[in-house]
Motif scaffolding. Structure first.
Motif, short mmCIF file in Angstrom:
data_model
loop_
_atom_site.label_atom_id
_atom_site.label_comp_id
_atom_site.label_asym_id
_atom_site.label_seq_id
_atom_site.Cartn_x
_atom_site.Cartn_y
_atom_site.Cartn_z
N ALA A 1 0.82 -1.21 0.00
CA ALA A 1 0.00 0.00 0.00
C ALA A 1 0.85 1.26 0.00
O ALA A 1 0.40 2.31 -0.43
CB ALA A 1 -0.94 -0.01 1.19
N ASN A 2 2.09 1.16 0.45
CA ASN A 2 2.97 2.35 0.50
C ASN A 2 3.83 2.49 -0.74
O ASN A 2 4.76 3.29 -0.76
CB ASN A 2 3.84 2.32 1.76
CG ASN A 2 4.75 1.12 1.78
OD1 ASN A 2 4.84 0.36 0.83
ND2 ASN A 2 5.44 0.93 2.90
N GLY A 3 3.56 1.70 -1.80
CA GLY A 3 4.29 1.83 -3.05
C GLY A 3 5.50 0.93 -3.18
O GLY A 3 6.19 0.96 -4.20
N ARG A 4 5.80 0.15 -2.18
CA ARG A 4 6.97 -0.75 -2.26
C ARG A 4 6.68 -1.97 -3.13
O ARG A 4 5.59 -2.52 -3.11
CB ARG A 4 7.36 -1.25 -0.88
CG ARG A 4 7.93 -0.21 0.02
CD ARG A 4 8.44 -0.87 1.30
NE ARG A 4 8.64 0.13 2.32
CZ ARG A 4 8.07 0.11 3.50
NH1 ARG A 4 7.29 -0.87 3.85
NH2 ARG A 4 8.30 1.06 4.37
N ILE A 5 7.70 -2.41 -3.86
CA ILE A 5 7.69 -3.70 -4.54
C ILE A 5 8.72 -4.55 -3.82
O ILE A 5 9.86 -4.12 -3.59
CB ILE A 5 8.07 -3.57 -6.04
CG1 ILE A 5 7.09 -2.66 -6.77
CG2 ILE A 5 8.14 -4.95 -6.69
CD1 ILE A 5 5.72 -3.23 -6.96
N MET A 6 8.32 -5.77 -3.46
CA MET A 6 9.19 -6.64 -2.67
C MET A 6 9.33 -8.01 -3.33
O MET A 6 8.40 -8.50 -3.96
CB MET A 6 8.61 -6.83 -1.26
CG MET A 6 8.49 -5.53 -0.48
SD MET A 6 7.50 -5.72 1.01
CE MET A 6 5.87 -5.44 0.36
N ARG A 7 10.49 -8.60 -3.18
CA ARG A 7 10.74 -9.99 -3.58
C ARG A 7 10.50 -10.85 -2.35
O ARG A 7 11.06 -10.59 -1.28
CB ARG A 7 12.17 -10.15 -4.09
CG ARG A 7 12.49 -11.55 -4.56
CD ARG A 7 13.92 -11.70 -5.08
NE ARG A 7 14.90 -11.21 -4.13
CZ ARG A 7 15.68 -10.14 -4.29
NH1 ARG A 7 15.62 -9.43 -5.39
NH2 ARG A 7 16.54 -9.77 -3.37
N LEU A 8 9.66 -11.89 -2.48
CA LEU A 8 9.36 -12.77 -1.36
C LEU A 8 10.08 -14.10 -1.51
O LEU A 8 10.10 -14.68 -2.59
CB LEU A 8 7.86 -13.07 -1.28
CG LEU A 8 6.94 -11.96 -0.80
CD1 LEU A 8 5.51 -12.42 -0.79
CD2 LEU A 8 7.34 -11.50 0.58
N ASN A 9 10.65 -14.56 -0.42
CA ASN A 9 11.26 -15.88 -0.38
C ASN A 9 10.14 -16.88 -0.12
O ASN A 9 9.52 -16.84 0.94
CB ASN A 9 12.33 -15.94 0.71
CG ASN A 9 13.02 -17.26 0.78
OD1 ASN A 9 12.40 -18.32 0.78
ND2 ASN A 9 14.35 -17.21 0.84
N SER A 10 9.88 -17.78 -1.07
CA SER A 10 8.75 -18.71 -0.93
C SER A 10 9.00 -19.79 0.12
O SER A 10 8.08 -20.48 0.53
CB SER A 10 8.43 -19.36 -2.28
OG SER A 10 9.52 -20.14 -2.72
N GLN A 11 10.24 -19.92 0.59
CA GLN A 11 10.55 -20.91 1.63
C GLN A 11 10.46 -20.33 3.04
O GLN A 11 10.16 -21.04 3.99
CB GLN A 11 11.97 -21.47 1.42
CG GLN A 11 12.17 -22.12 0.07
CD GLN A 11 11.24 -23.29 -0.16
OE1 GLN A 11 11.12 -24.17 0.69
NE2 GLN A 11 10.56 -23.32 -1.28
N SER A 12 10.73 -19.01 3.16
CA SER A 12 10.74 -18.39 4.50
C SER A 12 9.70 -17.30 4.68
O SER A 12 9.40 -16.91 5.82
CB SER A 12 12.12 -17.79 4.77
OG SER A 12 12.34 -16.66 3.92
N GLY A 13 9.17 -16.76 3.58
CA GLY A 13 8.22 -15.65 3.66
C GLY A 13 8.86 -14.29 3.76
O GLY A 13 8.19 -13.27 3.64
N VAL A 14 10.16 -14.22 3.98
CA VAL A 14 10.86 -12.95 4.16
C VAL A 14 10.81 -12.13 2.88
O VAL A 14 11.02 -12.65 1.77
CB VAL A 14 12.32 -13.18 4.59
CG1 VAL A 14 13.11 -11.89 4.61
CG2 VAL A 14 12.36 -13.86 5.96
N ALA A 15 10.50 -10.84 3.02
CA ALA A 15 10.40 -9.92 1.89
C ALA A 15 11.58 -8.97 1.87
O ALA A 15 12.00 -8.47 2.91
CB ALA A 15 9.11 -9.13 1.98
#
Length: 190
Positions: A159-173
């Motif tokens: 919602a704040n305009g960020r684009i993030m890469r997500l780790n599908s094994q850990s969920g970390v963005a």
């Protein structure tokens, strides 16, 4: 694309066809003009996410709800692409509710979910046969909403305009970009 003229909580391509969903309706969208057609009530009041089911359930979409029912969590439904009718498959469980999107990566259905007592969004795997969610991990961000796959990489919009890469094994963005546009969903054109 022009204004659609109707509320849209998520959208999804099925081939060249663009479909949309609101809390109460399922519809088709002209991807050039934004015109909405074939509006159908899907019989639920809180759906905010949409993904084409593909080979797992041809001719159908999956969607999830933002309102939980105690520990049962938000609803998980299958929507018939032709009729727009949604059928309850199950509930996410453990008080989890949809934070804004579903995506299928390598045959696994993922969702961004809200976890009771947490200020951040979590990545979960969804069993499409039961609707039950299993937490993968905390994204570390309070506003991760939209999901999409690009070149095998899971991306999230915020919602704040960020684009993030997500780790599908850990969920970390990890933040990979930012702009001034408030984003609640992502869809990749075919």
């Amino acid at each position: 694309m022009a204004a659609m003229g109707t509320e849209c909580t998520d959208l999804e391509f099925n081939g060249a066809k663009l479909s949309g969903i609101s809390f109460t309706r399922f519809f088709q969208i002209n991807s050039t003009t934004g015109a909405v057609s074939n509006i159908r009530y899907h019989r639920f009041s809180d759906l905010n996410t949409l993904v084409y089911a593909g080979a797992a359930s041809p001719g159908n979409f999956y969607a999830a709800g933002v309102n939980g029912s105690g520990n049962a969590g938000g609803v998980f439904v299958r929507i018939n692409a032709n009729t727009g009718v949604a059928t309850l498959i199950g509930r996410l469980g453990n008080g989890l509710t949809s934070a804004g999107d579903l995506i299928i990566l390598n045959g696994t259905l993922f969702a961004l979910v809200n976890k009771p007592g947490s200020a951040t969004t979590w990545l979960a795997k969804i069993n499409p046969a039961t609707g039950k969610a299993t937490l993968v991990g905390n994204t570390g961000h309070p506003d991760a909403r939209g999901l999409e796959i690009r070149s095998g990489v899971m991306l999230a919009a915020a919602a704040n305009g960020r684009i993030m890469r997500l780790n599908s094994q850990s969920g970390v963005a990890a933040i990979v970009g930012s702009n001034s546009v408030s984003m609640g969903g992502l869809a990749k054109s075919p």
